[in-house]
Motif scaffolding. Structure first.
Motif, short mmCIF file in Angstrom:
data_model
loop_
_atom_site.label_atom_id
_atom_site.label_comp_id
_atom_site.label_asym_id
_atom_site.label_seq_id
_atom_site.Cartn_x
_atom_site.Cartn_y
_atom_site.Cartn_z
N TYR A 87 0.85 -1.18 0.00
CA TYR A 87 0.00 0.00 0.00
C TYR A 87 0.89 1.24 0.00
CZ TYR A 87 -3.29 -3.58 1.47
OH TYR A 87 -4.04 -4.73 1.54
N TYR A 88 0.53 2.22 -0.83
CA TYR A 88 1.41 3.37 -1.06
C TYR A 88 0.69 4.68 -0.79
CZ TYR A 88 3.66 -0.41 -3.60
OH TYR A 88 4.20 -1.62 -3.94
N LEU A 108 4.39 -2.88 3.12
CA LEU A 108 4.32 -4.20 2.49
C LEU A 108 3.91 -5.23 3.53
CD1 LEU A 108 4.96 -6.14 0.07
CD2 LEU A 108 7.29 -6.27 0.97
N VAL A 109 2.86 -6.00 3.23
CA VAL A 109 2.45 -7.09 4.11
C VAL A 109 2.69 -8.41 3.39
CG1 VAL A 109 0.78 -5.74 5.42
CG2 VAL A 109 0.03 -6.92 3.36
N ALA A 110 3.36 -9.33 4.07
CA ALA A 110 3.58 -10.68 3.56
C ALA A 110 2.53 -11.58 4.18
CB ALA A 110 4.99 -11.16 3.90
N VAL A 111 1.59 -12.05 3.37
CA VAL A 111 0.46 -12.85 3.85
C VAL A 111 0.62 -14.27 3.33
CG1 VAL A 111 -2.04 -13.12 3.84
CG2 VAL A 111 -1.03 -10.82 3.88
N THR A 126 7.83 -1.42 6.31
CA THR A 126 7.50 -0.06 5.88
C THR A 126 8.72 0.62 5.29
OG1 THR A 126 8.01 0.97 8.02
CG2 THR A 126 5.76 0.14 7.69
N TYR A 127 8.46 1.53 4.36
CA TYR A 127 9.52 2.32 3.74
C TYR A 127 9.09 3.77 3.72
CZ TYR A 127 12.72 4.18 0.22
OH TYR A 127 13.66 4.94 -0.45
N SER A 128 9.89 4.63 4.33
CA SER A 128 9.58 6.05 4.39
C SER A 128 10.87 6.84 4.54
CB SER A 128 8.65 6.35 5.59
OG SER A 128 8.43 7.73 5.73
N ASN A 129 11.09 7.77 3.61
CA ASN A 129 12.28 8.64 3.66
C ASN A 129 13.57 7.83 3.76
OD1 ASN A 129 10.51 10.89 3.70
ND2 ASN A 129 10.30 10.68 5.92
N LYS A 130 13.63 6.76 2.95
CA LYS A 130 14.78 5.86 2.89
C LYS A 130 15.01 5.08 4.18
CE LYS A 130 17.17 8.66 -0.57
NZ LYS A 130 18.43 9.36 -0.95
N ASP A 131 14.00 5.07 5.04
CA ASP A 131 14.08 4.34 6.30
C ASP A 131 13.24 3.07 6.20
OD1 ASP A 131 14.66 3.82 9.04
OD2 ASP A 131 12.70 4.61 9.57
N TRP A 132 13.84 1.94 6.54
CA TRP A 132 13.16 0.65 6.49
C TRP A 132 12.89 0.17 7.91
CZ3 TRP A 132 12.26 -1.76 1.69
CH2 TRP A 132 12.91 -1.18 0.59
N ARG A 133 11.66 -0.29 8.13
CA ARG A 133 11.31 -0.86 9.43
C ARG A 133 10.45 -2.09 9.22
NH1 ARG A 133 9.21 3.19 13.89
NH2 ARG A 133 9.91 1.42 15.12
N LYS A 134 10.63 -3.10 10.07
CA LYS A 134 9.83 -4.33 9.91
C LYS A 134 9.30 -4.79 11.25
CE LYS A 134 12.72 -7.92 11.32
NZ LYS A 134 12.41 -9.19 12.03
N TRP A 135 8.13 -5.45 11.18
CA TRP A 135 7.48 -6.02 12.35
C TRP A 135 7.06 -7.44 12.03
CZ3 TRP A 135 7.07 -0.99 10.92
CH2 TRP A 135 7.25 -0.01 11.91
N GLN A 243 20.24 -4.16 -2.82
CA GLN A 243 20.05 -4.56 -4.21
C GLN A 243 18.91 -5.55 -4.40
OE1 GLN A 243 24.02 -5.87 -5.37
NE2 GLN A 243 24.57 -3.79 -5.96
N ILE A 244 17.98 -5.61 -3.45
CA ILE A 244 16.77 -6.42 -3.60
C ILE A 244 15.61 -5.47 -3.82
CG2 ILE A 244 15.27 -8.15 -2.56
CD1 ILE A 244 17.62 -9.00 -0.82
N ASN A 245 14.90 -5.64 -4.94
CA ASN A 245 13.86 -4.70 -5.32
C ASN A 245 12.54 -4.97 -4.62
OD1 ASN A 245 11.53 -3.87 -7.45
ND2 ASN A 245 13.28 -2.49 -7.62
N TRP A 246 11.91 -3.89 -4.16
CA TRP A 246 10.64 -3.96 -3.42
C TRP A 246 9.54 -4.64 -4.25
CZ3 TRP A 246 8.46 -1.49 1.17
CH2 TRP A 246 7.08 -1.36 1.17
N LEU A 247 9.38 -4.23 -5.52
CA LEU A 247 8.27 -4.72 -6.33
C LEU A 247 8.56 -6.04 -7.03
CD1 LEU A 247 6.61 -1.66 -8.12
CD2 LEU A 247 5.50 -3.35 -6.70
#
Length: 273
Positions: A87-88, A108-111, A126-135, A243-247
């Protein structure tokens, strides 16, 4: 950890149709805002062509002339074991380093596919302002089955797992996906905030313009939105982590953030490859 390894190597299970999953996992958003009105225009996420043209460099200027509708893009990539649903949030104006620019963030949700068709949330990134966070999926708070997220005013930083009571401590907007993906006039005043619905539209509407490059066009160069300032706002197809692409490689991206051994991901549906 071992559970996720087994999920990526499991036999395929075909879940319910992807559009249903898109609506099911669409996030509930707490968009904070400190302005005196409903929400500052720079904190409203919408579509790139909200102003009825596909010229992105004038989007910030046109905020004064066109109404802003809450709109969120989505993409779906399917593997034999998972749906990777993203979701963007696109913001026409974003104050960055003293300049008004544009901004685009993502969730990004992995279901994982389950036999009952409901799916199970394994991870949220999540990706925001070049910051990556995961839960981890088990750590994400759900509200009505939807991941609950908070997006900060001005910075648009995304945080998972916030509670609703925090909205009453600051001005802001409480946003849920609208029924049938249609914009609903259901704004209601809360304690210190408002409730509204947002519309879901496919990322393909923007992806179809990925080659529309040049001055006065959608993109200044591949994946970089055109701007009157330095072009720093990027579309999801150029987001990458080590070097791993989001999409094009969401399965590999999840493996990387879970620190799992690399395994080839069998994609059943991925138009971005």
């Amino acid at each position: 950890m071992l559970l996720l390894v087994s999920l990526f190597s499991a036999r395929p299970i075909f879940a319910v149709a992807a559009p249903n999953l898109v609506a099911q996992w669409a996030p509930v958003i707490y968009q904070t805002d400190s302005s005196d009105n409903l929400t500052a225009q720079q904190n409203v996420f919408t579509s790139v062509n909200y102003d009825l043209d596909w010229r992105s460099s004038n989007n910030g200027y046109n905020l004064r002339f066109y109404p802003m509708n809450w709109t969120m893009y989505y993409s779906v990539v399917e593997s034999d074991t998972h749906y990777f649903i993203a979701y963007y949030q696109y913001y026409p104006r974003y104050l960055h380093d003293g300049e008004n620019k544009q901004d685009m963030t993502g969730v990004l949700v992995a279901v994982s596919k389950t036999s009952d068709g409901s799916g199970r949330l394994d991870m949220l990134l999540t990706y925001s302002n070049k910051d990556w966070r995961k839960w981890e999926g088990s750590k994400v708070q759900l509200e009505g089955g939807h991941p609950a997220l908070t997006i900060s005013a001005a910075t648009h930083a995304i945080t998972a797992g916030k509670k609703r009571y925090q909205l009453s401590r600051t001005d802001g907007v409480y946003l849920k996906p609208s029924p049938a993906n249609l914009m609903q006039a259901d704004d209601q005043e809360l304690q210190g905030g408002f409730r509204a619905g947002y519309r879901l539209i496919p990322l393909t509407q923007l992806w179809e313009h990925c080659q529309d490059i040049g001055p006065g066009r959608v993109f200044a160069r591949w994946g970089y939105l055109d701007s009157n300032n330095s072009s720093v706002t990027t579309a999801p197809w150029v987001w990458g982590y080590h070097q791993i692409n989001w999409l094009s490689q969401p399965g590999e991206l999840v493996q990387r953030f879970q620190r799992l051994p690399f395994k080839p991901v069998n994609y059943l549906n991925n138009i971005y490859r």
